[in-house]
Design a protein around this motif. Structure first.
Motif, PDB file in Angstrom:
ATOM      1  N   ASP A 115       0.833  -1.207   0.000  1.00 37.18           N
ATOM      2  CA  ASP A 115       0.000   0.000   0.000  1.00 37.18           C
ATOM      3  C   ASP A 115       0.866   1.256   0.000  1.00 37.18           C
ATOM      4  O   ASP A 115       0.566   2.228  -0.700  1.00 37.18           O
ATOM      5  CB  ASP A 115      -0.920   0.011   1.226  1.00 37.18           C
ATOM      6  CG  ASP A 115      -2.051  -1.013   1.122  1.00 37.18           C
ATOM      7  OD1 ASP A 115      -2.287  -1.514   0.002  1.00 37.18           O
ATOM      8  OD2 ASP A 115      -2.680  -1.298   2.155  1.00 37.18           O
ATOM      9  N   ARG A 172       2.380   1.641  -3.445  1.00 36.83           N
ATOM     10  CA  ARG A 172       1.361   2.094  -4.395  1.00 36.83           C
ATOM     11  C   ARG A 172       1.123   3.601  -4.255  1.00 36.83           C
ATOM     12  O   ARG A 172       1.063   4.327  -5.253  1.00 36.83           O
ATOM     13  CB  ARG A 172       0.038   1.343  -4.176  1.00 36.83           C
ATOM     14  CG  ARG A 172       0.039  -0.088  -4.688  1.00 36.83           C
ATOM     15  CD  ARG A 172      -1.297  -0.767  -4.401  1.00 36.83           C
ATOM     16  NE  ARG A 172      -2.393  -0.111  -5.097  1.00 36.83           N
ATOM     17  CZ  ARG A 172      -2.775  -0.393  -6.335  1.00 36.83           C
ATOM     18  NH1 ARG A 172      -2.161  -1.339  -7.018  1.00 36.83           N
ATOM     19  NH2 ARG A 172      -3.793   0.244  -6.888  1.00 36.83           N
ATOM     20  N   ALA A 173       1.000   4.055  -3.025  1.00 42.44           N
ATOM     21  CA  ALA A 173       0.755   5.478  -2.789  1.00 42.44           C
ATOM     22  C   ALA A 173       1.919   6.327  -3.287  1.00 42.44           C
ATOM     23  O   ALA A 173       1.721   7.380  -3.909  1.00 42.44           O
ATOM     24  CB  ALA A 173       0.514   5.725  -1.298  1.00 42.44           C
ATOM     25  N   ALA A 217       1.651   8.952  -6.472  1.00 40.18           N
ATOM     26  CA  ALA A 217       1.966  10.368  -6.266  1.00 40.18           C
ATOM     27  C   ALA A 217       3.050  10.826  -7.236  1.00 40.18           C
ATOM     28  O   ALA A 217       2.941  11.894  -7.863  1.00 40.18           O
ATOM     29  CB  ALA A 217       2.405  10.608  -4.821  1.00 40.18           C
ATOM     30  N   THR A 231      -3.474   6.618 -11.236  1.00 43.82           N
ATOM     31  CA  THR A 231      -3.230   8.055 -11.066  1.00 43.82           C
ATOM     32  C   THR A 231      -4.468   8.864 -11.415  1.00 43.82           C
ATOM     33  O   THR A 231      -4.793   9.848 -10.741  1.00 43.82           O
ATOM     34  CB  THR A 231      -2.047   8.536 -11.927  1.00 43.82           C
ATOM     35  OG1 THR A 231      -2.353   8.411 -13.320  1.00 43.82           O
ATOM     36  CG2 THR A 231      -0.785   7.773 -11.604  1.00 43.82           C
ATOM     37  N   THR A 275      -7.106   8.454  -8.652  1.00 45.20           N
ATOM     38  CA  THR A 275      -6.725   9.212  -7.463  1.00 45.20           C
ATOM     39  C   THR A 275      -6.927  10.708  -7.692  1.00 45.20           C
ATOM     40  O   THR A 275      -7.418  11.427  -6.815  1.00 45.20           O
ATOM     41  CB  THR A 275      -5.265   8.924  -7.087  1.00 45.20           C
ATOM     42  OG1 THR A 275      -5.125   7.527  -6.816  1.00 45.20           O
ATOM     43  CG2 THR A 275      -4.843   9.710  -5.859  1.00 45.20           C
ATOM     44  N   ASP A 295      -9.248  13.397  -5.642  1.00 45.68           N
ATOM     45  CA  ASP A 295      -8.657  14.611  -5.072  1.00 45.68           C
ATOM     46  C   ASP A 295      -9.389  15.862  -5.556  1.00 45.68           C
ATOM     47  O   ASP A 295      -9.697  16.767  -4.768  1.00 45.68           O
ATOM     48  CB  ASP A 295      -7.177  14.705  -5.442  1.00 45.68           C
ATOM     49  CG  ASP A 295      -6.326  13.666  -4.729  1.00 45.68           C
ATOM     50  OD1 ASP A 295      -6.816  13.062  -3.758  1.00 45.68           O
ATOM     51  OD2 ASP A 295      -5.174  13.460  -5.159  1.00 45.68           O
TER      52      ASP A 295
END
Length: 210
Positions: free
Chosen positions: A13, A16-17, A21, A65, A68, A72
């Motif tokens: 995890d 992945r983050a 990013a 991406t 995400t 956001d």
């Protein structure tokens, strides 16, 4: 689940983050095809052997991406609107363009990442086309939600929502070319005229803006 299993999941995890990013920033700044996985790995600081444990392919990373970024951006605009609860319904709708103005003024602004990605890879790239369409549907739904607060009948509401939605996307396309956040305020003024025509009521001036 054993402690070692929980640690492994947490490591994946975290990787992945970090990869999402890093890739999101690199893809947005340089384009998806111009950025290789080695560049993403180096930017994220994730060892090569763990990159493909987190994502099976670059396509999977690209989709992550975009998903995400969708979350956001949606969260950002909704938080902005949450601070405008004292506005009239028309003011809340126009506040979307105020949010866009602030976004366009950011140094890192390079236009709409979703339109950029779709323009670069096209409809045949399912890992791009799917997230792009989902994002645009969500944005349209937000506009419809705000237009619904105006109390118009269904036909008028749908027509106004579609026009404001197209206007907002037009501003997103135009702003990177003009290089001016004022593009959002010009679009806001057009939206104000559309709202007044639909509701037959004057709308308030922008907060602290001409």
């Amino acid at each position: 689940m054993s402690e070692s299993s929980r640690t492994a999941v947490a490591d994946v995890d975290g990787d992945r983050a970090a990869l999402v990013a890093a890739a999101s920033d690199l893809f947005y700044a340089h384009g998806i095809q111009a950025v290789g996985m080695d560049a993403v790995r180096a930017e994220a600081g994730v060892p090569l052997k763990r990159v493909y444990r987190a994502f099976r392919s670059k396509d999977d990373l690209v989709e992550a991406t975009l998903r995400t970024r969708d979350a956001d951006l949606t969260g950002s605009v909704r938080r902005f609107l949450a601070g405008r609860t004292q506005d009239s319904p028309a003011g809340r709708l126009l506040a979307v363009f105020d949010w866009m103005h602030d976004w366009f003024a950011e140094d890192a602004f390079r236009g709409c990442a979703f339109l950029n990605a779709f323009g670069e890879l096209g409809d045949d790239a399912a890992h791009v086309a799917g997230p792009v369409r989902d994002h645009k549907r969500a944005f349209r739904a937000l506009i419809r939600e705000l237009v619904g607060e105006l109390g118009l009948d269904d036909v008028e509401s749908e027509a106004l929502a579609e026009r404001v939605y197209i206007l907002a996307n037009g501003a997103l396309v135009t702003a990177p070319v003009t290089g001016s956040p004022a593009t959002a305020l010009e679009a806001r003024e057009v939206a104000r005229v559309l709202i007044e025509a639909a509701t037959h009521m004057p709308t308030a001036a922008p907060h602290g803006r001409p």
